[in-house]
Structures are given as C-alpha cells and as structure tokens.
Design a protein around this motif. Structure first.
Motif, short mmCIF file in Angstrom:
data_model
loop_
_atom_site.label_atom_id
_atom_site.label_comp_id
_atom_site.label_asym_id
_atom_site.label_seq_id
_atom_site.Cartn_x
_atom_site.Cartn_y
_atom_site.Cartn_z
N GLU A 1 29.40 36.48 44.04
CA GLU A 1 30.73 36.35 44.63
C GLU A 1 31.81 36.63 43.59
O GLU A 1 32.85 37.21 43.91
N ALA A 2 31.56 36.23 42.35
CA ALA A 2 32.51 36.55 41.29
C ALA A 2 32.62 38.06 41.11
O ALA A 2 33.72 38.60 40.96
N LEU A 3 31.47 38.75 41.12
CA LEU A 3 31.48 40.20 40.96
C LEU A 3 32.25 40.87 42.10
O LEU A 3 33.04 41.80 41.87
N VAL A 4 32.05 40.40 43.32
CA VAL A 4 32.83 40.92 44.45
C VAL A 4 34.32 40.71 44.18
O VAL A 4 35.14 41.60 44.42
N SER A 5 34.66 39.55 43.65
CA SER A 5 36.07 39.20 43.45
C SER A 5 36.75 40.09 42.42
O SER A 5 37.90 40.48 42.59
N TYR A 6 36.06 40.42 41.31
CA TYR A 6 36.73 41.25 40.30
C TYR A 6 36.47 42.75 40.49
O TYR A 6 37.07 43.56 39.78
N GLN A 7 35.61 43.12 41.45
CA GLN A 7 35.39 44.54 41.71
C GLN A 7 35.97 44.97 43.06
O GLN A 7 36.77 45.90 43.11
N THR A 8 35.52 44.33 44.13
CA THR A 8 35.86 44.82 45.47
C THR A 8 36.23 43.66 46.39
O THR A 8 35.57 43.44 47.42
N PRO A 9 37.30 42.92 46.07
CA PRO A 9 37.64 41.75 46.89
C PRO A 9 38.18 42.14 48.26
O PRO A 9 38.74 43.23 48.44
N LEU A 10 37.99 41.25 49.21
CA LEU A 10 38.58 41.37 50.55
C LEU A 10 38.18 42.66 51.26
O LEU A 10 38.88 43.14 52.14
N GLY A 11 37.04 43.24 50.85
CA GLY A 11 36.49 44.36 51.60
C GLY A 11 36.92 45.74 51.15
O GLY A 11 36.54 46.72 51.79
N VAL A 12 37.64 45.86 50.06
CA VAL A 12 37.89 47.19 49.54
C VAL A 12 36.60 47.68 48.90
O VAL A 12 35.95 46.93 48.16
N ALA A 13 36.17 48.90 49.19
CA ALA A 13 34.81 49.31 48.85
C ALA A 13 34.79 50.54 47.95
O ALA A 13 35.71 51.35 47.95
N HIS A 14 33.73 50.65 47.19
CA HIS A 14 33.36 51.87 46.46
C HIS A 14 34.49 52.37 45.55
O HIS A 14 34.90 53.53 45.60
N GLN A 15 34.94 51.47 44.67
CA GLN A 15 36.00 51.84 43.73
C GLN A 15 35.45 52.16 42.35
O GLN A 15 36.14 52.07 41.35
N PHE A 16 34.20 52.60 42.29
CA PHE A 16 33.51 52.86 41.03
C PHE A 16 33.77 54.28 40.55
O PHE A 16 33.86 55.22 41.35
N ARG A 17 33.85 54.43 39.24
CA ARG A 17 33.99 55.77 38.69
C ARG A 17 32.70 56.55 38.96
O ARG A 17 31.60 56.00 38.93
N SER A 18 32.84 57.82 39.23
CA SER A 18 31.70 58.63 39.67
C SER A 18 30.71 58.90 38.55
O SER A 18 29.52 59.15 38.82
N SER A 19 31.15 58.83 37.30
CA SER A 19 30.27 59.24 36.20
C SER A 19 29.06 58.34 36.06
O SER A 19 27.97 58.82 35.70
#
Length: 861
Positions: free
Chosen positions: A608-626
C-alpha cells in the motif's frame, strides 16, 4: 482439520501478539526491542540460499524437548520402490554440491524429514523399519502396509491426488504421526506441511489435519531473459562466470560452461524442494517472448535432464513457444512457409504434433505449451486472418492426443480494436467464448485450452481493478496470471510484499450473474479461478516467477516472501496474506515474537505504501519506459498506449482516464453492479478513482481534502512509511543474522531514496497542471517553537528547511506541536549554535501502517 483450520491456527497465533486495532500495532512498532537480545537464529554469514527450508535448531529449550520427545524415528516404507522416469543416463550433480539427486518421490520425502527434523531438533532422527514408538510415518496405502493399516481408505478418498492428511495416532502403545495420501507426491506435500509446523513452532500433538488444493494446476512461468531481477552480478541483472543470470544454465560460457545441463546445480534442487513445499506442480522454463531454441533437439536433451531432476518433486516442465516457430531455419528441412501457418491446416498441426512427440519422448510428463500470440510484436494467427480461438484450437488439436494443454495468454491490446487499451482483450476473446456451436454448446475454445489472464486489465500494476474477463468467460477454461517477479513493484530494490495485492484480487467480488440474471452464490475472482463459480472442472493459476542465480535465488531477501505467498495462495486462495507473512517470517528469519511482529508489519503495509508513492488514487503506469522502475509521468512514446501521458491525461481540469459511460465506457465490460459502481465518480472506490474517471483538481474527497491535496498527502504518506521501514529494520539488528541484515539495510536505503524520487517527480509534474502550491499539511506536519517564534509550513518532501534566526536568538527548539495530536514528536538533536542543525522525528500511523519523518532544520543568522 482442513486447510481452513490451518489458516485459523495462523490467525490464532497472530492474535497472540497483534491484539487490537492498527493503532495498537503502530504503538508497538515504536516501542523498544527487548533489551535481552538473543543470538540470531541463523549463522552470521548466511546468504539466504535455502529460501524457507533452512531448518535451524529450535531455540526454545522447552519446546525443543517436547518435539524431541514426540519425534523419535522416521518410517517411509518402500521409499525406493517407485522410481520416477529418468531419461538422462549421465545426470549428475556439479562438483562440490551439497544437494543430491533422488530417484523416487518418497525418497525425497524421507530425505526432507531427515534433513528437516535433524536440523530443527539439533540431532539426527533415525530412519527405521517396522513401527517404532514416536515414529513419523509417511506413505500411501499402495506404498505402505503400515499406512494402509492405520488410515481408513474412506478418510483418504476425499483428498484426491494432491491432498494429504496429518494425524496423531496411538496404536498398541505406540504413539505416531502419520502423513498419508493417495499418491506419493501428495505424501511429499504433507511432509513439507508437517515440517512447516515445526519451523513455525506449532504443536505436533493431537493433530488431525487434512488439506486439499483448491486449484488443480499450480504453475510458474519462468522468464529467463526478461524481468530477471534475481541475476547475480553487481549491476543487479545478468550473471557471473559466463552465466546469464537465470536459475537454469543451458548456454553458459567461460568458467560455467562445464556446468550447463545435464549437470545439476544445487540451486535447481533447492528450487525444486521449495516449489514442492508449496505444492507448485509445474514450470514453463522460458520467456513468453519465446526463443525457438527450446524446441531444438539439443535443448530438448537438456530440458529432459532438468525434468529428470525436478520430477521426484512433482514439478513438471512446459515450454513457451513462438507461433511462427515452424518457419525457423533451425528446424530445416522440417520447416513451413509463413502461408502454411494456417491453424486449420494439416501441415501446421502435424508440425506441432511432431515437436510435441519429440518432447514427450524425452519428457513423458511434459505439460504442453504457453503461447503469447499477436501481442507486442509476437506472431500469431491474426497474421493470416484468423482469430485467437482459431490459433489456440489449432495448437490444442495438435497436442490433445498426447494429453497436453495449451496456455494461451490474453495479454493483447491491438490499437485497431479500440482506443482504450483496457477494453481490447475482452473485445477479442469475449465473442469467442459466447459463440454458439453446432452441437448446441456455447464457446469455441477447446477443452485443453486455458486462457491465461493477468489479474488486472492493464499490466501488473501495483493496484488494478480485477480483470473483467474473470466471470465473463463462462464457457472457457481460464487461468489467472500473477507476477511474482516485481516488474512494476520495486524489482530487486524495493521491499514490497505482494500477498495483499493477490489477496485483494482473489477476494474481489465480480458480481457475476447466472443465466437467470441472478447473482451467483460463489462469485469472487477466486471462485472463478477455482471453478466453483461457473462449474469449470479444470483449473489453473500461474505465477511469473522470480528465480535467478543470485545467492538468495530472488535478488532481494524479501522477494522470497512473494514466491512463498504465491505458492500458499495457489494451494488455497482463501488464506489471508498476513498469516502467510507471519509463517514466512518464522520459517525464514526468526520465531521471536518481537521479530515476527515487526517484520510482518513491515511487509503488510509495504504494497500500500508503494501504491501511495507511485500510483495513488488509481493513476496508472507512470513508469519510465527504459526499465519500468523509476517515474516519468511526462513521457510520450511512439506508441501511445505505452506512454505514461496516455494513462494520466493530466490537464488543467484534472487527472485520470475517463472510462465511465460518458468516456470510453470500459466499465460496461463488468457485470452490472460493478459497472454502475465504477461508472459513477461518487461511488467508485477512491483507490481506483483515476482508473475510471478524469478527476477535477478541486473535487472534494471523502477525507474532506480536495483531490490535489489528497493526492500529495498520499505521496507523502507512502514515503513516510518507507522511512519507518528503515527505522524498524535497524531495530532488528541484534536479532537478525549479519549478512542478511546488512543486505536488506542497503536495499532499504535505496528504496527510501527512490520512493522520494517518485513523489517529487510526480508531484512536480502534476503541479504544472493543477496550478496549486504543494500543501504542507501532510500526515506528519508540525510546527516548532524556536527563538521565541512558532514556525511551520514545512515541505515534508524537502531534505531540510533553512530557518533564519534573529541576532542573539537561541537555536534551541523549545516546543514541537504536531498538527495531528496522535503524532509523536521527539527532538533527536539540538543545534549547538548558529549556524547549526537540529533534527526532529515525527512518528504516527496511516491506514496501512506506521509512518515516520525526520525533519532537519538548519539555523542561520
């Protein structure tokens, strides 16, 4: 006692030291460790290479005495009688090995008891004949006259082929524990379950346990060339000494060339034992972006050697294939042209039958093929104008006479199908499932086809809604695919326990309805997967494995927990993630309650912490492509649906992808109850908000904060949890073996820095669109009194805050006032003068666990 009874025992153990609410847990985490620290359970240099099968001696002297009094001998009748098939004449262990090859499954059970009981009890437990007192008896009615006499056939019948029972008996003055099943393999499963009880310091008296898996096929997909975060070299992937970082060596060069299969390395058998300990019964050994090398005669001989070594443990082999393999020149002159890949043609089917026969000749229990077709550049039937049903059935017909299955992945997202990537899989597969057939049945997929579907509709994200295909494919065998290797969940750097993610998915309500339109009585995703929702007799679950050649086999000591949790949930998806975590800690780190309590808390909030600092509230796939590790919300790629901006849709109005009825209407693919819930911004769960809606920056959230403030609050909370992880781990140093402690400590330092990078990058990008200041009223916000002034409004994301003081003003902090009265504050250090530095620690709790922030104040004139 059933497997559910085992889970209840786990919950009972947990209640003994996790009593009360999350507040009680948080408070206990801030309390000091026991002053009388005992020696760690494992040697200081232990590298984690035994996974959860280390079997260190029981430290509690009273409990050890009771175990020794109860467990005096091992009886496995006819252990060497039923030899498994062995194709490879020169099968051998590598020089210097500590593991050893066995020829039967009951030998594996006997040897595991010898190893396990000898280690746990701190002295050898002899293998005996007859029926000595205090014996642990293992076997089946076919292998053991003793088992046949002690356990009525009616008690074994409900266990099927994989279930087992463990029972305490007293007969003729003899006390014994019987581990019985209808097959040798199930008896091995029971053996591991029994040893697990002792490792976790559970009672071994008055036992009456029975356990039957809920899912038939419990497989791993191993990707030897991609998403390999467990390779042993300084860069984190790849291998040493000519290996490529994979767990199995087929083509190593240099110093490792002589150790390629058919030579068996210790780690192969540790992996086999670990898989068997969880009831995992199959592994696809290569990447779904398949190299046809694995179908060549030379590779098949190596695969047969690997299968020989794994077979006593019940682990069968499969191979991922390329649909266009018949065109590969390596098979000349037995090749086809592109035009001959017609799935209905005899040439195509005969080619695959020939390959399958070659595999079966060397590997009689070969399972079949996994296929990624017409996805991400992989060839498939659509290249010739056919659909997935045609392609899957063509291959299924080729291997059905050999008893093999086809696992056809539904991970497809052809942009021509729909503008919304999430809608595409169901639009391609749903009509095939619903297609009327000439014989009056519905659904075109063959009986030996499994559609292998990721848990969510996108791609292994830290949180996704359940894939709408679960429940919608009423007439087709379906396997759920879970990613054990942490592609989007921290890879081999971040501590992220995935048990809660999988539990959340498997226990999600599909609200599936029957032909009469009424809600099914059993309709959770887990019910769909185990066949009980819609009457599917054949069932499967697949985990994309995280094995590699790293010393600890998974690249992060805590990544071992994810493999363990997958296996436990594959056997019984109704288990709870916390109970699994606590068991794993006891098997892997320590049985001391303080250690178990601390590590389990670290694990349970980590996802849940990882969701919170990466993709909170359902924003998805914000990872760099490399590398799919770090953040890049601004990235726009040549392919739109690989781009973070495609998913975030950030603009001055708000953030998120509108999939409501007025947007892409993806919600319509769910059953009506969920479609209505997800389609309404007022009823959608907030943790899935941006999966389904474009959310205005000023929308009021359920906390009372506006959306922008809530979003930043979530990012801050996630990072604060990781800061707490570091403190909690540091407190365990006296209780944990030195090497593993240091390695996890280093990972957590990188984890905290990278979590902060995620927060800062994403919040900075969203701010460009929101036009709002970064709020300073975060979860651990505070004010300080210094030099007669009250100062607040500190940016929790900043490394430090510079505070100018008037001439003559003291830099001593005289008071700290948290915004939340439940937050505890402590001045860790005061400035000796000006310039000078002070540090204040704020600790509190979030909805998913403890949080911590060290505020650094630099005083100047």
């Amino acid at each position: 006692m059933s497997s559910s009874d085992e889970n209840e025992q786990s919950r009972f153990r947990r209640r003994s030291f996790l009593i009360g609410s999350g507040a009680a847990v948080a408070t206990s985490m801030f309390s000091a460790a026991p002053a009388h620290a005992s020696a760690p359970a494992f040697p200081s240099g232990y590298d984690g290479s035994d996974l959860w099968l280390r079997y260190e001696p029981v430290a509690d002297s009273g409990l050890l005495a009771r175990y020794r009094a109860a467990l005096g001998a091992i009886v496995v009748e006819n252990a060497g009688a039923a030899k498994v098939h062995r194709h490879t004449a020169n099968l051998s262990m590598a020089p210097g090995s500590t593991e050893h090859l066995v020829e039967t499954t009951l030998e594996a059970a006997r040897d595991e008891l010898v190893r396990g009981l000898g280690g746990l009890l701190g002295r050898p437990v002899p293998v005996r004949d007859g029926f000595p007192d205090r014996a642990v008896v293992v076997g089946t009615p076919d292998s053991s006259p003793l088992v046949r006499r002690l356990v009525p056939a009616r008690d074994l019948a409900p266990l099927g082929r994989d279930g087992y029972l463990i029972r305490s008996l007293t007969r003729g003055g003899h006390r014994s524990i019987v581990i019985a099943a209808t097959t040798d393999l199930a008896a091995l499963y029971g053996t591991f379950a029994f040893l697990r009880r002792i490792q976790a310091q559970q009672p071994v008296s008055e036992l009456d346990i029975s356990s039957v898996p809920r899912i038939n096929h419990r497989y791993l997909n191993y990707w030897e060339t991609e998403r390999l975060y467990a390779g042993n070299n300084p860069a984190g992937t790849g291998g040493l000494n000519g290996e490529n970082g994979a767990i199995f060596d087929f083509t190593a060069t240099g110093a490792s060339a002589a150790l390629n299969l058919p030579v068996i390395l210790d780690r192969y058998l540790v992996a086999a034992r670990a898989m068997a300990s969880l009831g995992i019964n199959g592994i696809t050994i290569n990447n779904v972006n398949a190299n046809s090398f694995y179908l060549t005669p030379a590779a098949i001989e190596q695969e047969a050697a690997l299968a020989d070594a794994l077979r006593p443990y019940g682990v069968r082999l499969a191979v991922s294939i390329n649909y266009a393999a018949p065109t590969d020149a390596r098979f000349a002159p037995d090749t086809l042209t592109r035009e001959e890949l017609d799935p209905y043609s005899a040439k195509f089917r005969d080619w695959w039958t020939r390959r399958a026969r070659q595999l079966q000749a060397a590997i009689p229990d070969f399972m079949g093929f996994t296929v990624k077709a017409n996805s991400e550049g992989q060839p498939g039937p659509q290249d010739l104008g056919y659909d997935h049903g045609d392609g899957a059935n063509g291959m299924a017909a080729a291997v059905a006479p050999l008893g093999m299955r086809i696992f056809w992945r539904t991970f497809v997202y052809n942009a021509d199908v729909d503008a919304d990537r999430l809608k595409r899989a169901y639009l391609e597969f749903g009509p095939i499932d619903e297609e009327p057939q000439p014989d009056g049945t519905t659904g075109r997929f063959a009986e030996n086809v499994f559609l292998q579907t990721k848990n969510g509709p996108l791609d292994y994200q830290p949180r996704e809604p359940a894939n709408p295909l679960f429940g919608r494919m009423e007439h087709t065998n379906q396997a759920i695919e879970l990613q054990v290797t942490q592609e989007y969940t921290g890879q081999n750097t971040m501590l992220c326990y995935l048990g809660p993610l999988w539990e959340e998915v498997l226990k999600s309500d599909t609200y599936a309805t029957g032909p009469d339109g009424r809600l099914l009585a059993r309709r959770l995703v887990g019910h769909v997967v185990d066949g009980s929702a819609q009457g599917h007799p054949d069932t499967a679950i697949v985990g994309v494995a995280n094995f590699g050649n790293a010393d600890n086999l998974t690249g992060h000591h805590f990544a071992q927990a994810n493999l363990y949790a997958f296996g436990r949930l594959a056997w019984d998806w109704t288990l709870d993630a916390r109970g699994i975590a606590e068991d794993w800690v006891r098997l892997t780190w320590s049985n001391r309650d303080f250690v178990v309590r601390t590590i389990a808390a670290m694990m349970m909030g980590s996802r849940e912490a990882l969701v919170s600092y990466q993709t909170p509230l359902g924003v998805a796939h914000q990872f760099r492509s490399s590398d799919h590790y770090g953040p890049n919300p601004a990235e726009r790629l040549a392919r739109d649906d690989w781009s973070p901006v495609y998913y975030n849709k950030a603009d001055t109005a708000g953030l998120g992808y509108d999939r409501s009825p007025t947007g892409s209407n993806f919600v319509a693919q769910y059953f009506p109850v969920l479609a209505a819930r997800y389609g309404d911004i007022d009823t959608v769960p907030e943790n899935l908000l941006m999966w389904f809606h474009h959310v205005p920056w000023d929308r009021k959230m359920r906390t009372g904060r506006i959306f922008w403030d809530e979003l930043v609050y979530r990012y801050q909370t996630g990072v604060h949890y990781v800061s707490w992880l570091r403190q909690a781990w540091d407190a365990l140093e006296p209780h944990v073996d030195a090497r593993r402690f240091a390695e996890v400590k280093a990972k957590l330092a990188a984890h905290e820095a990278d979590a902060g990078s995620w927060r800062d990058t994403c919040v900075g990008y969203w701010r460009q669109f929101s036009g709002r200041a970064i709020p300073t009223d975060g979860p651990l916000s505070l004010r300080i009194v210094v030099g007669g002034r009250t100062i607040g409004g500190f940016d929790a994301g900043a490394a430090s805050a510079t505070i100018p003081l008037a001439a003559g003003a003291s830099p001593r902090i005289t008071k700290v006032v948290p915004a939340d009265p439940a937050v505890r504050c402590e001045v860790l250090s005061q400035a000796a003068g000006v310039p000078g530095r002070a540090v204040v620690r704020a600790t509190g709790k979030s909805s998913f666990g403890p949080i911590l922030k060290d505020y650094v104040f630099d005083f100047t004139r």
